[in-house]
Design an enzyme around this catalytic site. Structure first.
Site, PDB file in Angstrom:
ATOM      1  N   CYS A  91       0.827  -1.211   0.000  1.00  0.00           N
ATOM      2  CA  CYS A  91       0.000   0.000   0.000  1.00  0.00           C
ATOM      3  C   CYS A  91       0.861   1.262   0.000  1.00  0.00           C
ATOM      4  O   CYS A  91       1.852   1.345   0.732  1.00  0.00           O
ATOM      5  CB  CYS A  91      -0.929  -0.001   1.212  1.00  0.00           C
ATOM      6  N   CYS A 172      -3.017  -0.717  -3.516  1.00  0.00           N
ATOM      7  CA  CYS A 172      -3.892  -0.106  -2.508  1.00  0.00           C
ATOM      8  C   CYS A 172      -3.324   1.237  -2.041  1.00  0.00           C
ATOM      9  O   CYS A 172      -2.124   1.489  -2.156  1.00  0.00           O
ATOM     10  CB  CYS A 172      -4.090  -1.052  -1.330  1.00  0.00           C
TER      11      CYS A 172
END
Ligand code: APR
Length: 266
Positions: A91, A172
């Site tokens: 992420c 993400c």
């Protein structure tokens, strides 16, 4: 006269024997060299989970194309490989790119705040390699394989398409894409970034897509480029978009000076 024929016969026998020995040897070398490159790179992969089942990953990899016509290897052939060696989400560190291969990899090689598909285990092992199989053979070949555009379902192209899809699926947070401002269409509709990766970015997992448009003395465009408008339209609703023109010299400063924080690189 008879003696002459004897010599011809002996010569033919030697040639035949050399062919019988040399052909299988060269085939063995093709598989052996490729497999050992694969396993060595796998074992040396500088990841945090140092131990991988490299032999298991190799077996899952080769079953995708071995024994098959090298123009009949669809993307799904690599599904089992991706299950054996799945991508972990990174992420806020995911970095896509298009037509900026050398610069982006020089950057991620020196800065671990961003990660490209080629910095993952599978990407690292197979970047820049060529391979294919042949019907009726258990070998891996590295020569005479179909080129990127020779046929759509070739082993290398299908691999990169599968890897890119898997890499985009786990993206993400805030994701970045380094695109090339020295070409007229930085977001090409036929690129892997456009046809596979952008389509798989989904809100709310992905919060934003931030384009870094590299410029230099040869820059021909900027963030107002028409293809970048297409990119914005393609994005899933809910994903914020930004674009920043960044001179290559600034990126290169970040490559050579690790004391510059990543957030100041563009
Ligand atoms: N011959 C061989 N390889 C090719 C060719 C070709 N003609 N065209 C593309 N490739 C492969 C090469 O490995 C090349 O470096 O695809 C790579 C990327 O091509 P680009 O057109 O520069 O970019 P794009 O198609 O958008 O793919 C880049 O895919 O590799 C993933 O996640 C990565 O975001 C990145 C995206």
């Amino acid at each position: 006269m008879r003696r002459g024929w004897c010599w011809v016969g002996a010569g033919l026998a030697v040639v035949t024997l050399s062919i019988i020995i040399a052909v299988p040897l060269s085939l063995m070398r093709a598989t052996g060299d490729f497999k050992s490159t694969f396993i060595t790179k796998c074992e040396r992969f500088p990841g945090k989970s140092a131990r991988h089942d490299c032999l298991g990953i190799w077996q899952a990899f080769e079953q995708a194309y071995v024994g098959k016509d090298p123009c009949q290897v669809p993307v799904e052939s690599y599904d089992h490989l991706l299950t054996t060696s799945p991508f972990e989400p990174a992420c806020n560190r995911t970095m896509f790119w298009s037509k900026t291969k050398d610069l982006v990899h020089e950057f991620t090689m020196h800065r671990d705040c961003f990660l490209t598909a080629e910095d993952t285990l599978l990407g690292f092992i197979l970047d820049e390699l060529t391979w294919c199989g042949k019907e009726g053979s258990k070998e891996t070949f590295t020569a005479d394989c179909p080129g990127w555009t020779t046929c759509v379902h070739n082993p290398v192209r299908s691999f990169w398409k599968r890897v890119s899809a898997a890499f985009a699926d786990v993206a993400c947070g805030d994701v970045t894409s380094m695109l090339n401002g020295s070409i007229t269409t930085p977001f090409s509709s036929t690129s892997i970034f456009a046809t596979i990766e952008v389509k798989r970015l989904k809100s709310p997992n992905v919060k934003s897509l931030n384009v870094v448009l590299t410029t230099n003395a040869n820059a021909v465009t900027n963030c107002d480029n028409a293809s970048l408008k297409d990119l914005q339209r393609e994005l899933d609703r809910g994903i914020n978009y930004s674009c920043k023109e960044v001179n290559e010299t600034k990126i290169k400063r970040c490559i050579s000076d690790p004391s510059i924080p990543c957030r100041a690189c563009w």
